[in-house]
Design an enzyme around this catalytic site. Structure first.
Site, mmCIF file in Angstrom:
data_model
loop_
_atom_site.group_PDB
_atom_site.id
_atom_site.type_symbol
_atom_site.label_atom_id
_atom_site.label_comp_id
_atom_site.label_asym_id
_atom_site.label_seq_id
_atom_site.Cartn_x
_atom_site.Cartn_y
_atom_site.Cartn_z
ATOM 1 N N LYS A 116 0.812 -1.225 0.000
ATOM 2 C CA LYS A 116 0.000 0.000 0.000
ATOM 3 C C LYS A 116 0.846 1.275 0.000
ATOM 4 O O LYS A 116 0.418 2.291 -0.546
ATOM 5 C CB LYS A 116 -0.990 -0.012 1.171
ATOM 6 N N LYS A 158 -1.909 3.090 8.990
ATOM 7 C CA LYS A 158 -2.282 1.936 8.165
ATOM 8 C C LYS A 158 -1.075 1.039 7.913
ATOM 9 O O LYS A 158 0.045 1.537 7.773
ATOM 10 C CB LYS A 158 -2.829 2.398 6.819
ATOM 11 N N GLY A 164 -8.045 -3.122 2.497
ATOM 12 C CA GLY A 164 -9.389 -3.616 2.767
ATOM 13 C C GLY A 164 -9.783 -3.485 4.225
ATOM 14 O O GLY A 164 -10.648 -4.211 4.712
ATOM 15 N N GLU A 200 -1.831 8.799 7.620
ATOM 16 C CA GLU A 200 -2.666 9.663 6.771
ATOM 17 C C GLU A 200 -3.561 10.523 7.642
ATOM 18 O O GLU A 200 -3.917 10.138 8.763
ATOM 19 C CB GLU A 200 -3.599 8.803 5.881
ATOM 20 N N LYS A 201 -3.957 11.647 7.086
ATOM 21 C CA LYS A 201 -5.042 12.434 7.673
ATOM 22 C C LYS A 201 -6.274 11.519 7.710
ATOM 23 O O LYS A 201 -6.563 10.839 6.734
ATOM 24 C CB LYS A 201 -5.310 13.648 6.767
ATOM 25 N N LYS A 237 -18.671 -4.894 1.626
ATOM 26 C CA LYS A 237 -19.658 -4.107 0.891
ATOM 27 C C LYS A 237 -20.999 -4.826 0.912
ATOM 28 O O LYS A 237 -21.057 -6.059 0.867
ATOM 29 C CB LYS A 237 -19.187 -3.894 -0.547
ATOM 30 N N ARG A 291 -7.941 -6.643 -9.746
ATOM 31 C CA ARG A 291 -8.786 -7.771 -10.151
ATOM 32 C C ARG A 291 -10.136 -7.259 -10.657
ATOM 33 O O ARG A 291 -10.445 -6.076 -10.543
ATOM 34 C CB ARG A 291 -9.051 -8.655 -8.926
ATOM 35 N N VAL A 294 -16.394 -7.816 -7.293
ATOM 36 C CA VAL A 294 -17.729 -8.392 -7.100
ATOM 37 C C VAL A 294 -18.782 -7.499 -7.756
ATOM 38 O O VAL A 294 -19.697 -7.990 -8.431
ATOM 39 C CB VAL A 294 -18.041 -8.539 -5.584
ATOM 40 N N ARG A 337 -25.902 -7.391 -2.376
ATOM 41 C CA ARG A 337 -25.204 -8.663 -2.169
ATOM 42 C C ARG A 337 -26.051 -9.536 -1.254
ATOM 43 O O ARG A 337 -26.256 -9.195 -0.076
ATOM 44 C CB ARG A 337 -23.844 -8.442 -1.513
HETATM 45 C C1 MV4 Z 1 -9.444 5.693 5.597
HETATM 46 C C2 MV4 Z 1 -10.553 6.211 6.307
HETATM 47 C C3 MV4 Z 1 -10.481 7.535 6.712
HETATM 48 N N1 MV4 Z 1 -9.387 8.281 6.452
HETATM 49 N N2 MV4 Z 1 -8.379 6.484 5.362
HETATM 50 C C4 MV4 Z 1 -11.008 1.208 5.252
HETATM 51 C C5 MV4 Z 1 -10.714 0.193 4.235
HETATM 52 C C6 MV4 Z 1 -9.583 0.670 3.462
HETATM 53 N N3 MV4 Z 1 -9.816 0.435 2.075
HETATM 54 C C7 MV4 Z 1 -9.458 2.109 3.779
HETATM 55 N N4 MV4 Z 1 -10.360 2.389 4.853
HETATM 56 C C8 MV4 Z 1 -10.487 3.620 5.364
HETATM 57 N N5 MV4 Z 1 -9.429 4.443 5.140
HETATM 58 C C9 MV4 Z 1 -8.359 7.737 5.771
HETATM 59 N N6 MV4 Z 1 -7.281 8.485 5.514
HETATM 60 C C10 MV4 Z 1 -11.648 5.377 6.540
HETATM 61 C C11 MV4 Z 1 -11.617 4.068 6.071
HETATM 62 C C12 MV4 Z 1 -12.804 3.300 6.333
HETATM 63 C C13 MV4 Z 1 -13.642 2.890 5.280
HETATM 64 C C14 MV4 Z 1 -13.348 3.149 3.953
HETATM 65 C C15 MV4 Z 1 -14.175 2.746 2.932
HETATM 66 C C16 MV4 Z 1 -15.349 2.080 3.224
HETATM 67 C C17 MV4 Z 1 -15.682 1.802 4.525
HETATM 68 C C18 MV4 Z 1 -14.837 2.193 5.562
HETATM 69 C C19 MV4 Z 1 -15.178 1.927 6.890
HETATM 70 C C20 MV4 Z 1 -14.356 2.318 7.891
HETATM 71 C C21 MV4 Z 1 -13.152 3.000 7.607
#
Ligand code: MV4
Length: 447
Positions: A116, A158, A164, A200-201, A237, A291, A294, A337
């Site tokens: 990442k 992160k 994910g 990250e912010k 999702k 990929r 879904v 889904r």
């Molecule tokens: C974040 C975020 C807020 N701020 N990054 C969760 C899964 C991963 N793909 C990235 N995610 C997040 N990253 C920053 N800088 C909040 C999430 C996040 C989230 C993102 C997409 C869909 C659902 C989520 C549920 C909780 C947290």
């Protein structure tokens, strides 16, 4: 074009890929575990090879067994579907070494996006807007404090090997930072064997918007618009839409254009999804998936283009069937889904489906590998089908979805259908007024 494709997956996506192969006149081989001998895609394939016992690591993740199945049947390409080996760079490399085409990007592109930190650095270099934060891995507390102070709290830590939603920690103030950094790094080391983390912010109320892209294998890139996947529970999702209710045509063309150019400059080949958080009119890159996803059918519904056909064409060296200017967005699509789970607790509910009746009519698509009398094995994920509804606009799509949900019958097991019957009647959902936290809050209230 390929003579014979081996499908290295199960369930609805194996059937989805099989249908595309049949339409293109390509012979099909499926591999399956002993638990899936009765599956629909096994019945419909030209050939099938049982590759092992039920646990995924012994069957659907067993690279040697799958390569052997290719050699035995003479398959010249492998479609990995989603999950399992679909983002395994080593698998892509091993197939290439055996002169078998992996229907997907190169092992090197999979590797970049799987890391990442590397993915984010690459996205930034390609002109994709990213979330403000550290430039790479952060190791010491002092550096973490400096970066966090610069971007402002709250911040999120992160894992580079995560993705994910795995391995994330939020620090609301500097008082939380030391523990967040330490635990994120330790947990990442234990879970992934890589303790690298980045900062990250933290965006508090974003939407999850992802852009469907394709590289054509000749250095060109196109986009197929976006999907809004904000309705999630524990990073799974639940409901996806195309287009996003939050974007206008101008924003779509702008972010789509940025993504298509990036894909071209990267020399990427095949289908990809560039994921963003979207807040206050701005896009922030978070990850790229290499990929088929879904939720690809909502994109197919609004563009009229079969994305698996395109994947196969590109992998065989034939390029895309469309240019950017041929890709038009018509109406609105929603996917639900349908999981074999309790609709409130989400506890898995495997067992025998005594009765399965799917809705039909204009604008309805059901992708599912199950049938009346089918016994859902307990070993795999609980997705048993997807209901995809298309309408000329979002209002028509929602009315049609309500009607389709009324027709859908799944007896013998619990499913998430009752949740969708609730959601389709909800005012926020009707207005498209939701963010990534909406569903979890809604479920907490309903308890
Ligand atoms: C974040 C975020 C807020 N701020 N990054 C969760 C899964 C991963 N793909 C990235 N995610 C997040 N990253 C920053 N800088 C909040 C999430 C996040 C989230 C993102 C997409 C869909 C659902 C989520 C549920 C909780 C947290």
């Amino acid at each position: 074009m390929f003579q014979k494709i081996l499908i290295a997956n199960r369930g609805e996506i194996a059937l989805r890929v099989l249908r595309a192969c049949k339409e293109l006149g390509i012979q099909t081989v499926v591999v399956h575990s002993t638990a899936d001998a009765d599956a629909m895609h096994v019945r419909l394939a030209d050939e099938s090879v049982c590759i092992g016992p039920p646990p995924s690591r012994d069957s659907y993740l067993n690279i040697h067994q799958i390569v052997a199945a290719c050699e035995i049947t003479g398959a010249d390409a492998v479609h990995p579907g989603y999950g399992f080996l679909s983002e395994n760079a080593k698998f892509a490399d091993i197939l290439a070494a055996h002169n078998i085409t992996f229907i997907g990007p190169s092992g090197d592109h999979i590797r970049i996006m799987g890391d990442k930190i590397e993915a984010k650095r690459t996205a930034k270099r390609l002109g994709i807007p990213v979330v403000p934060g550290s430039d790479g891995a952060v190791t010491d507390q002092k550096e973490a404090r400096r970066i966090a102070a610069e971007i402002g709290y709250p911040v999120i830590i992160k894992a580079s090997a995560g993705g994910g939603g795995r391995g994330m920690k939020v620090a609301l103030t500097e008082a939380d930072l030391e523990v967040a950094l330490q635990t994120a790094s330790t947990e990442a080391g234990a879970a992934f064997g890589d303790d690298a983390v980045y900062i990250e912010k933290y965006l508090e109320k974003p939407r999850h918007i992802e852009v469907q892209v394709f590289g054509d294998g000749f250095g060109r890139g196109v986009h197929f618009g976006e999907r809004d996947c904000s309705l999630q529970r524990r990073h799974q999702k639940v409901w996806e839409e195309a287009s996003s209710p939050a974007l206008n045509a101008e924003e779509r063309a702008r972010i789509g254009g940025i993504c298509a150019k990036a894909i071209a400059d990267l020399g990427y080949s095949g289908a990809g999804t560039i994921e963003f958080l979207y807040e206050n009119g701005e896009f922030y890159f978070i990850e790229m998936n290499t990929r088929l996803q879904v939720e690809h059918p909502v994109t197919e519904a609004i563009t009229g283009i079969d994305l698996v056909h395109e994947q196969i064409r590109v992998a065989s060296g034939g390029g895309l069937s469309v240019k950017q200017e041929d890709i038009k967005f018509n109406g609105h699509a929603i996917e639900c889904r349908i999981n074999a789970e309790d609709p409130r607790t989400f506890t898995p509910s495997p067992g025998t489906i005594t009765h399965f009746h799917t809705p039909g009519g204009l604008g309805i698509r059901v992708d599912s590998g199950v049938y009346s009398g089918y016994k859902i094995p307990p070993y795999y994920d609980s997705l048993i089908g997807k209901l995809i509804v298309h309408g000329r606009n979002r209002v028509e799509c929602m009315m049609r979805l309500r009607r389709a949900l009324d027709e859908f019958v799944v007896d013998g097991i619990k499913t998430t259908l009752p949740l969708f019957r609730d959601l389709v009647g909800n005012a926020d959902i009707a207005n498209g007024d939701y963010d990534i936290h909406w569903l979890e809050k809604y479920l907490a209230k309903e308890e």
